[in-house]
Scaffold this motif. Structure first.
Motif, PDB file in Angstrom:
ATOM      1  N   GLY A  41       0.111  -0.998  -5.493  1.00  0.00           N
ATOM      2  CA  GLY A  41      -0.407  -2.244  -4.951  1.00  0.00           C
ATOM      3  C   GLY A  41      -0.215  -2.419  -3.278  1.00  0.00           C
ATOM      4  O   GLY A  41      -0.857  -3.085  -2.846  1.00  0.00           O
ATOM      5  N   GLY A  42       0.884  -1.650  -2.999  1.00  0.00           N
ATOM      6  CA  GLY A  42       1.194  -1.797  -1.478  1.00  0.00           C
ATOM      7  C   GLY A  42      -0.064  -1.231  -0.714  1.00  0.00           C
ATOM      8  O   GLY A  42      -0.121  -1.435   0.700  1.00  0.00           O
ATOM      9  N   VAL A  44      -3.162  -2.078  -0.394  1.00  0.00           N
ATOM     10  CA  VAL A  44      -3.977  -3.156   0.067  1.00  0.00           C
ATOM     11  C   VAL A  44      -3.257  -3.881   1.068  1.00  0.00           C
ATOM     12  O   VAL A  44      -3.970  -4.195   1.859  1.00  0.00           O
ATOM     13  CB  VAL A  44      -4.110  -4.158  -1.301  1.00  0.00           C
ATOM     14  CG1 VAL A  44      -4.811  -5.196  -1.087  1.00  0.00           C
ATOM     15  CG2 VAL A  44      -4.492  -3.389  -2.499  1.00  0.00           C
ATOM     16  N   HIS A  45      -1.743  -3.862   0.950  1.00  0.00           N
ATOM     17  CA  HIS A  45      -1.324  -4.708   2.353  1.00  0.00           C
ATOM     18  C   HIS A  45      -0.977  -3.960   3.270  1.00  0.00           C
ATOM     19  O   HIS A  45      -0.933  -4.282   4.718  1.00  0.00           O
ATOM     20  CB  HIS A  45       0.040  -5.439   1.434  1.00  0.00           C
ATOM     21  CG  HIS A  45      -0.111  -6.069   0.606  1.00  0.00           C
ATOM     22  ND1 HIS A  45      -1.008  -7.313   0.494  1.00  0.00           N
ATOM     23  CD2 HIS A  45       0.347  -6.171  -1.067  1.00  0.00           C
ATOM     24  CE1 HIS A  45      -0.949  -8.002  -0.684  1.00  0.00           C
ATOM     25  NE2 HIS A  45      -0.466  -7.151  -1.731  1.00  0.00           N
ATOM     26  N   THR A  46      -0.772  -2.613   3.396  1.00  0.00           N
ATOM     27  CA  THR A  46      -0.277  -1.882   4.358  1.00  0.00           C
ATOM     28  C   THR A  46      -1.615  -1.201   5.074  1.00  0.00           C
ATOM     29  O   THR A  46      -1.516  -1.054   6.392  1.00  0.00           O
ATOM     30  CB  THR A  46       0.215  -0.584   3.623  1.00  0.00           C
ATOM     31  OG1 THR A  46       1.278  -0.690   2.905  1.00  0.00           O
ATOM     32  CG2 THR A  46       0.926   0.411   4.814  1.00  0.00           C
ATOM     33  N   PRO A  48      -5.897  -1.614   6.211  1.00  0.00           N
ATOM     34  CA  PRO A  48      -6.971  -2.742   6.161  1.00  0.00           C
ATOM     35  C   PRO A  48      -8.118  -2.270   5.359  1.00  0.00           C
ATOM     36  O   PRO A  48      -9.396  -2.582   5.623  1.00  0.00           O
ATOM     37  CB  PRO A  48      -7.241  -2.652   7.729  1.00  0.00           C
ATOM     38  CG  PRO A  48      -6.996  -1.332   8.154  1.00  0.00           C
ATOM     39  CD  PRO A  48      -6.087  -0.881   7.459  1.00  0.00           C
ATOM     40  N   ASP A  51      -9.976  -5.255   4.187  1.00  0.00           N
ATOM     41  CA  ASP A  51     -10.768  -5.974   5.305  1.00  0.00           C
ATOM     42  C   ASP A  51     -11.949  -5.420   5.624  1.00  0.00           C
ATOM     43  O   ASP A  51     -13.056  -6.150   6.017  1.00  0.00           O
ATOM     44  CB  ASP A  51      -9.761  -5.982   6.380  1.00  0.00           C
ATOM     45  CG  ASP A  51      -8.467  -6.862   6.111  1.00  0.00           C
ATOM     46  OD1 ASP A  51      -8.543  -7.739   5.352  1.00  0.00           O
ATOM     47  OD2 ASP A  51      -7.457  -6.662   6.956  1.00  0.00           O
ATOM     48  N   GLU A  76      -4.997  -7.377  -6.583  1.00  0.00           N
ATOM     49  CA  GLU A  76      -4.678  -6.229  -5.607  1.00  0.00           C
ATOM     50  C   GLU A  76      -4.618  -4.949  -6.339  1.00  0.00           C
ATOM     51  O   GLU A  76      -4.766  -3.821  -5.887  1.00  0.00           O
ATOM     52  CB  GLU A  76      -3.278  -6.471  -4.989  1.00  0.00           C
ATOM     53  CG  GLU A  76      -2.127  -6.494  -6.035  1.00  0.00           C
ATOM     54  CD  GLU A  76      -0.669  -6.633  -5.263  1.00  0.00           C
ATOM     55  OE1 GLU A  76       0.235  -6.070  -5.809  1.00  0.00           O
ATOM     56  OE2 GLU A  76      -0.425  -7.049  -4.158  1.00  0.00           O
ATOM     57  N   ALA A  80      -6.762  -1.804  -5.229  1.00  0.00           N
ATOM     58  CA  ALA A  80      -6.128  -0.411  -5.033  1.00  0.00           C
ATOM     59  C   ALA A  80      -6.760   0.495  -5.920  1.00  0.00           C
ATOM     60  O   ALA A  80      -6.954   1.806  -5.564  1.00  0.00           O
ATOM     61  CB  ALA A  80      -4.530  -0.565  -5.287  1.00  0.00           C
TER      62      ALA A  80
END
Length: 347
Positions: A41-42, A44-46, A48, A51, A76, A80
Protein backbone atom coordinates in the motif's frame (compact mmCIF):
# COMPACT_ATOMS: atom_id res chain seq x y z
CA UNK A 1 -16.20 -17.70 -17.80
CA UNK A 2 -17.16 -14.77 -15.62
CA UNK A 3 -18.36 -11.74 -17.59
CA UNK A 4 -18.82 -8.61 -15.48
CA UNK A 5 -21.19 -6.08 -17.05
CA UNK A 6 -20.46 -2.49 -16.08
CA UNK A 7 -22.18 0.63 -17.39
CA UNK A 8 -22.44 4.35 -16.68
CA UNK A 9 -19.96 6.75 -15.13
CA UNK A 10 -16.54 5.63 -13.94
CA UNK A 11 -17.79 5.38 -10.35
CA UNK A 12 -20.83 3.34 -11.45
CA UNK A 13 -18.76 0.95 -13.55
CA UNK A 14 -16.31 0.45 -10.70
CA UNK A 15 -19.07 -0.28 -8.22
CA UNK A 16 -20.65 -2.80 -10.59
CA UNK A 17 -17.27 -4.52 -10.96
CA UNK A 18 -16.65 -4.55 -7.21
CA UNK A 19 -20.14 -5.72 -6.28
CA UNK A 20 -20.46 -8.50 -8.89
CA UNK A 21 -16.94 -9.81 -8.27
CA UNK A 22 -16.71 -9.00 -4.55
CA UNK A 23 -15.52 -12.40 -3.35
CA UNK A 24 -13.07 -12.71 -6.23
CA UNK A 25 -11.68 -9.20 -5.65
CA UNK A 26 -11.12 -9.93 -1.98
CA UNK A 27 -9.47 -13.27 -2.75
CA UNK A 28 -7.27 -11.67 -5.41
CA UNK A 29 -6.12 -8.95 -3.03
CA UNK A 30 -5.36 -11.49 -0.30
CA UNK A 31 -3.20 -13.51 -2.71
CA UNK A 32 -1.51 -10.36 -3.93
CA UNK A 33 -0.68 -9.19 -0.42
CA UNK A 34 0.76 -12.60 0.45
CA UNK A 35 2.74 -12.77 -2.79
CA UNK A 36 4.06 -9.23 -2.34
CA UNK A 37 5.12 -9.83 1.24
CA UNK A 38 3.20 -6.87 2.67
CA UNK A 39 3.85 -3.16 2.52
CA UNK A 40 2.41 -2.76 -0.98
CA UNK A 41 0.00 0.00 0.00
CA UNK A 42 2.95 2.34 0.50
CA UNK A 43 3.31 2.51 -3.25
CA UNK A 44 0.27 4.81 -3.36
CA UNK A 45 1.66 7.27 -0.83
CA UNK A 46 5.32 7.18 -1.89
CA UNK A 47 4.88 7.80 -5.61
CA UNK A 48 2.50 10.14 -7.51
CA UNK A 49 0.96 7.42 -9.69
CA UNK A 50 -2.59 8.04 -8.47
CA UNK A 51 -2.15 11.78 -8.91
CA UNK A 52 -1.25 11.22 -12.56
CA UNK A 53 -4.32 9.04 -13.12
CA UNK A 54 -6.51 11.62 -11.40
CA UNK A 55 -5.08 14.44 -13.53
CA UNK A 56 -5.15 12.70 -16.92
CA UNK A 57 -8.00 10.19 -16.51
CA UNK A 58 -10.32 11.31 -13.69
CA UNK A 59 -13.10 8.89 -14.74
CA UNK A 60 -10.70 5.96 -14.31
CA UNK A 61 -9.67 7.24 -10.88
CA UNK A 62 -13.38 7.24 -10.00
CA UNK A 63 -13.67 3.69 -11.34
CA UNK A 64 -10.92 2.59 -8.94
CA UNK A 65 -12.84 4.20 -6.08
CA UNK A 66 -15.97 2.41 -7.23
CA UNK A 67 -14.23 -0.98 -7.23
CA UNK A 68 -13.09 -0.42 -3.65
CA UNK A 69 -16.60 0.66 -2.60
CA UNK A 70 -18.35 -2.20 -4.37
CA UNK A 71 -16.02 -4.87 -2.99
CA UNK A 72 -15.70 -3.17 0.43
CA UNK A 73 -11.89 -3.24 0.34
CA UNK A 74 -9.30 -0.50 1.04
CA UNK A 75 -9.01 2.02 -1.77
CA UNK A 76 -5.21 2.22 -1.49
CA UNK A 77 -4.99 -1.55 -2.02
CA UNK A 78 -7.07 -1.32 -5.19
CA UNK A 79 -4.86 1.49 -6.51
CA UNK A 80 -1.63 -0.35 -5.71
CA UNK A 81 -2.97 -3.59 -7.22
CA UNK A 82 -3.72 -1.69 -10.42
CA UNK A 83 -0.09 -0.51 -10.52
CA UNK A 84 1.07 -4.08 -11.11
CA UNK A 85 3.77 -3.35 -13.69
CA UNK A 86 4.97 -0.43 -11.61
CA UNK A 87 5.40 -2.66 -8.55
CA UNK A 88 7.66 -4.95 -10.54
CA UNK A 89 10.21 -2.23 -11.22
CA UNK A 90 9.48 0.61 -8.78
CA UNK A 91 8.72 -1.15 -5.52
CA UNK A 92 10.20 -4.62 -6.01
CA UNK A 93 13.31 -4.44 -8.13
CA UNK A 94 14.07 -8.14 -7.64
CA UNK A 95 10.87 -9.33 -9.36
CA UNK A 96 10.79 -7.84 -12.82
CA UNK A 97 8.08 -9.40 -14.90
CA UNK A 98 8.92 -11.16 -18.16
CA UNK A 99 6.03 -12.74 -20.01
CA UNK A 100 3.44 -12.22 -22.75
CA UNK A 101 3.70 -12.95 -26.47
CA UNK A 102 1.85 -10.86 -29.08
CA UNK A 103 1.01 -11.73 -32.70
CA UNK A 104 -0.75 -9.64 -35.32
CA UNK A 105 -1.37 -9.60 -39.07
CA UNK A 106 -3.16 -7.35 -41.54
CA UNK A 107 -4.45 -8.50 -44.93
CA UNK A 108 -7.18 -7.55 -47.37
CA UNK A 109 -9.50 -9.72 -45.27
CA UNK A 110 -9.01 -7.65 -42.11
CA UNK A 111 -6.73 -7.53 -39.09
CA UNK A 112 -5.94 -10.16 -36.46
CA UNK A 113 -4.34 -9.52 -33.07
CA UNK A 114 -3.74 -12.11 -30.36
CA UNK A 115 -1.67 -12.63 -27.25
CA UNK A 116 -0.88 -14.77 -24.24
CA UNK A 117 -1.10 -12.79 -21.01
CA UNK A 118 1.48 -14.24 -18.63
CA UNK A 119 1.20 -13.34 -14.94
CA UNK A 120 2.34 -14.69 -11.55
CA UNK A 121 0.80 -18.12 -10.82
CA UNK A 122 -0.91 -16.74 -7.69
CA UNK A 123 -3.26 -14.78 -9.96
CA UNK A 124 -4.66 -17.89 -11.64
CA UNK A 125 -8.34 -18.30 -10.79
CA UNK A 126 -9.07 -14.56 -10.69
CA UNK A 127 -9.71 -14.25 -14.46
CA UNK A 128 -12.68 -12.19 -15.61
CA UNK A 129 -13.88 -10.39 -18.73
CA UNK A 130 -15.17 -6.86 -18.25
CA UNK A 131 -17.91 -5.76 -20.63
CA UNK A 132 -17.76 -2.00 -20.20
CA UNK A 133 -20.39 0.46 -21.44
CA UNK A 134 -19.06 3.87 -20.41
CA UNK A 135 -21.26 6.93 -20.42
CA UNK A 136 -19.03 8.37 -23.15
CA UNK A 137 -17.13 6.29 -25.70
CA UNK A 138 -17.39 2.85 -27.25
CA UNK A 139 -18.25 -0.38 -25.46
CA UNK A 140 -15.23 -2.49 -24.50
CA UNK A 141 -14.47 -6.17 -23.89
CA UNK A 142 -11.45 -6.41 -21.59
CA UNK A 143 -9.50 -9.36 -20.22
CA UNK A 144 -8.79 -8.66 -16.57
CA UNK A 145 -8.36 -10.07 -13.10
CA UNK A 146 -10.89 -9.33 -10.39
CA UNK A 147 -10.08 -5.88 -9.05
CA UNK A 148 -8.01 -4.78 -12.05
CA UNK A 149 -9.29 -2.28 -14.61
CA UNK A 150 -7.79 -4.22 -17.50
CA UNK A 151 -4.96 -6.19 -19.08
CA UNK A 152 -5.81 -6.20 -22.81
CA UNK A 153 -8.99 -5.48 -24.75
CA UNK A 154 -10.96 -4.43 -27.79
CA UNK A 155 -13.73 -1.90 -28.28
CA UNK A 156 -16.88 -1.91 -30.39
CA UNK A 157 -15.37 0.69 -32.72
CA UNK A 158 -12.86 -2.00 -33.70
CA UNK A 159 -9.71 -0.86 -31.86
CA UNK A 160 -7.77 -3.60 -30.04
CA UNK A 161 -4.79 -3.26 -27.70
CA UNK A 162 -2.32 -5.98 -26.65
CA UNK A 163 0.80 -5.50 -24.51
CA UNK A 164 4.23 -6.81 -23.55
CA UNK A 165 6.21 -5.74 -20.51
CA UNK A 166 9.64 -4.33 -21.36
CA UNK A 167 11.29 -4.45 -17.97
CA UNK A 168 14.69 -3.30 -19.22
CA UNK A 169 13.37 0.12 -20.28
CA UNK A 170 13.43 3.07 -17.91
CA UNK A 171 10.33 3.74 -15.84
CA UNK A 172 9.24 6.98 -14.22
CA UNK A 173 7.09 7.50 -11.11
CA UNK A 174 5.50 10.60 -12.65
CA UNK A 175 4.00 8.57 -15.51
CA UNK A 176 0.68 6.90 -16.15
CA UNK A 177 0.46 3.25 -15.00
CA UNK A 178 0.15 0.57 -17.68
CA UNK A 179 -3.41 -0.45 -16.76
CA UNK A 180 -4.56 3.16 -17.16
CA UNK A 181 -2.75 3.51 -20.49
CA UNK A 182 -4.51 0.42 -21.85
CA UNK A 183 -7.92 1.71 -20.84
CA UNK A 184 -7.15 5.15 -22.24
CA UNK A 185 -6.23 3.69 -25.63
CA UNK A 186 -9.46 1.68 -25.65
CA UNK A 187 -11.56 4.84 -25.45
CA UNK A 188 -10.33 5.84 -28.93
CA UNK A 189 -12.23 5.02 -32.12
CA UNK A 190 -9.33 4.50 -34.53
CA UNK A 191 -5.85 3.04 -34.41
CA UNK A 192 -4.37 6.46 -35.19
CA UNK A 193 -6.23 8.08 -32.29
CA UNK A 194 -5.06 5.35 -29.91
CA UNK A 195 -1.42 5.72 -30.99
CA UNK A 196 -1.69 9.50 -30.65
CA UNK A 197 -2.88 8.98 -27.07
CA UNK A 198 0.01 6.58 -26.36
CA UNK A 199 2.45 9.11 -27.78
CA UNK A 200 1.07 12.02 -25.75
CA UNK A 201 0.92 10.60 -22.20
CA UNK A 202 3.89 10.08 -19.84
CA UNK A 203 4.67 6.42 -19.14
CA UNK A 204 5.43 4.95 -15.72
CA UNK A 205 6.71 1.61 -17.05
CA UNK A 206 8.47 0.19 -20.07
CA UNK A 207 5.80 -1.45 -22.23
CA UNK A 208 5.07 -2.44 -25.81
CA UNK A 209 1.58 -1.62 -27.06
CA UNK A 210 0.26 -3.37 -30.17
CA UNK A 211 -2.71 -1.41 -31.51
CA UNK A 212 -4.91 -2.64 -34.35
CA UNK A 213 -8.07 -1.85 -36.24
CA UNK A 214 -9.56 -3.09 -39.50
CA UNK A 215 -7.27 -0.78 -41.48
CA UNK A 216 -3.96 -1.89 -40.05
CA UNK A 217 -1.49 -2.37 -37.22
CA UNK A 218 0.51 -0.14 -34.90
CA UNK A 219 3.37 -1.08 -32.60
CA UNK A 220 4.97 1.33 -30.14
CA UNK A 221 7.51 0.83 -27.36
CA UNK A 222 6.94 3.24 -24.48
CA UNK A 223 9.09 4.22 -21.53
CA UNK A 224 9.82 7.20 -19.33
CA UNK A 225 12.21 8.32 -22.05
CA UNK A 226 9.64 8.47 -24.83
CA UNK A 227 7.68 6.52 -27.42
CA UNK A 228 9.24 4.75 -30.43
CA UNK A 229 7.50 2.93 -33.29
CA UNK A 230 8.54 -0.73 -33.56
CA UNK A 231 6.81 -1.27 -36.91
CA UNK A 232 8.53 -0.37 -40.16
CA UNK A 233 6.49 1.36 -42.88
CA UNK A 234 4.62 -1.23 -44.89
CA UNK A 235 4.90 -4.01 -42.29
CA UNK A 236 1.72 -6.04 -42.11
CA UNK A 237 2.50 -8.22 -39.12
CA UNK A 238 3.54 -7.86 -35.50
CA UNK A 239 5.59 -10.32 -33.46
CA UNK A 240 6.68 -9.06 -30.04
CA UNK A 241 7.77 -10.58 -26.75
CA UNK A 242 9.58 -8.99 -23.79
CA UNK A 243 12.59 -7.15 -25.14
CA UNK A 244 12.67 -3.94 -27.19
CA UNK A 245 13.00 -4.03 -30.96
CA UNK A 246 13.35 -0.27 -31.42
CA UNK A 247 13.66 1.64 -28.14
CA UNK A 248 17.15 2.45 -26.85
CA UNK A 249 15.97 3.84 -23.47
CA UNK A 250 17.67 0.95 -21.66
CA UNK A 251 18.18 0.68 -17.91
CA UNK A 252 21.51 -1.26 -17.83
CA UNK A 253 20.96 -2.61 -14.32
CA UNK A 254 17.53 -4.00 -15.22
CA UNK A 255 18.90 -5.48 -18.43
CA UNK A 256 21.62 -7.37 -16.57
CA UNK A 257 19.12 -8.63 -13.99
CA UNK A 258 16.86 -10.01 -16.70
CA UNK A 259 19.79 -11.57 -18.53
CA UNK A 260 21.11 -13.21 -15.34
CA UNK A 261 17.68 -14.67 -14.58
CA UNK A 262 17.42 -16.10 -18.14
CA UNK A 263 14.33 -14.01 -18.86
CA UNK A 264 15.97 -12.15 -21.74
CA UNK A 265 16.94 -15.45 -23.35
CA UNK A 266 13.40 -16.73 -22.91
CA UNK A 267 11.98 -13.64 -24.63
CA UNK A 268 14.42 -13.96 -27.52
CA UNK A 269 13.57 -17.66 -27.99
CA UNK A 270 9.84 -16.94 -28.10
CA UNK A 271 10.34 -14.12 -30.59
CA UNK A 272 12.48 -16.26 -32.91
CA UNK A 273 9.98 -19.13 -32.87
CA UNK A 274 6.94 -16.96 -33.48
CA UNK A 275 8.61 -14.82 -36.16
CA UNK A 276 9.52 -17.92 -38.17
CA UNK A 277 6.12 -19.60 -37.70
CA UNK A 278 3.66 -16.71 -38.25
CA UNK A 279 2.15 -16.66 -41.75
CA UNK A 280 0.73 -13.38 -42.98
CA UNK A 281 -2.37 -14.98 -44.51
CA UNK A 282 -3.06 -17.12 -41.45
CA UNK A 283 -6.39 -17.35 -39.65
CA UNK A 284 -7.32 -16.53 -36.07
CA UNK A 285 -7.15 -20.27 -35.37
CA UNK A 286 -3.57 -20.36 -36.67
CA UNK A 287 -2.50 -17.55 -34.32
CA UNK A 288 -4.26 -19.25 -31.43
CA UNK A 289 -2.41 -22.52 -32.14
CA UNK A 290 0.96 -20.76 -32.14
CA UNK A 291 0.20 -19.31 -28.71
CA UNK A 292 -0.41 -22.85 -27.41
CA UNK A 293 3.19 -23.92 -28.10
CA UNK A 294 4.77 -25.81 -25.20
CA UNK A 295 8.19 -26.48 -26.76
CA UNK A 296 9.84 -23.05 -26.47
CA UNK A 297 7.53 -22.56 -24.53
CA UNK A 298 5.25 -19.76 -25.69
CA UNK A 299 2.45 -20.99 -23.44
CA UNK A 300 3.88 -21.00 -19.91
CA UNK A 301 2.43 -23.76 -17.76
CA UNK A 302 4.39 -22.87 -14.65
CA UNK A 303 7.62 -24.84 -14.74
CA UNK A 304 9.42 -25.01 -11.36
CA UNK A 305 11.20 -21.81 -10.44
CA UNK A 306 9.68 -19.79 -13.28
CA UNK A 307 7.81 -16.68 -12.09
CA UNK A 308 5.15 -16.51 -14.80
CA UNK A 309 2.24 -18.62 -16.02
CA UNK A 310 -0.17 -18.09 -18.90
CA UNK A 311 -3.13 -16.41 -17.22
CA UNK A 312 -5.25 -16.20 -20.36
CA UNK A 313 -5.23 -15.76 -24.11
CA UNK A 314 -7.10 -13.28 -26.30
CA UNK A 315 -7.82 -13.39 -30.02
CA UNK A 316 -9.27 -10.35 -31.80
CA UNK A 317 -10.57 -10.28 -35.40
CA UNK A 318 -11.12 -6.74 -36.63
CA UNK A 319 -13.33 -6.50 -39.68
CA UNK A 320 -16.66 -4.78 -40.24
CA UNK A 321 -17.82 -6.16 -36.86
CA UNK A 322 -15.01 -6.74 -34.31
CA UNK A 323 -14.89 -10.17 -32.66
CA UNK A 324 -13.20 -11.13 -29.42
CA UNK A 325 -12.38 -14.61 -28.11
CA UNK A 326 -11.06 -15.25 -24.62
CA UNK A 327 -9.56 -18.31 -22.95
CA UNK A 328 -9.24 -17.77 -19.21
CA UNK A 329 -6.46 -20.15 -18.25
CA UNK A 330 -4.26 -22.82 -19.82
CA UNK A 331 -5.37 -24.72 -22.96
CA UNK A 332 -5.79 -28.00 -21.07
CA UNK A 333 -8.14 -26.49 -18.49
CA UNK A 334 -10.02 -23.65 -20.23
CA UNK A 335 -12.11 -23.38 -23.38
CA UNK A 336 -12.38 -20.52 -25.84
CA UNK A 337 -15.49 -18.38 -25.50
CA UNK A 338 -16.84 -15.33 -27.32
CA UNK A 339 -18.94 -13.16 -24.99
CA UNK A 340 -20.22 -10.76 -27.66
CA UNK A 341 -21.41 -7.17 -27.46
CA UNK A 342 -24.38 -5.95 -25.47
CA UNK A 343 -25.45 -3.58 -28.26
CA UNK A 344 -24.69 -2.87 -31.91
CA UNK A 345 -20.99 -2.88 -32.75
CA UNK A 346 -19.39 0.52 -33.28
CA UNK A 347 -22.00 2.16 -31.07
Amino acid sequence: MTVIDCAGTGRQMGRAHGEQARDAVRAALERWRADAGGGVGGLVHTFPLLDTVQRLMPELADELRGIAEGAAVPFEDVVAYNCMDEQWWLGRQHQRRAGCSVLGSHTTHGTLLAQNMDLPPAMDGTQIVLRLRPKDGPEQLVLSAAGLVGLTGVNAAGVAVCVNTLGMLHGGPEGLPVAAVIRGALTRRTREEAIAFLSAVPHASGQHYAVADADGLGSVECSAGGVVSALAPGDRRIVHTNHPLASTDIDPVALEELRAEERLGDSEARLAFLASALRLEGSSAALERLLEDTTVPVCMSGRPGWPMRTFGTVSYALGSVPRARFRLGLPESAQWTEPGWSGPAAS
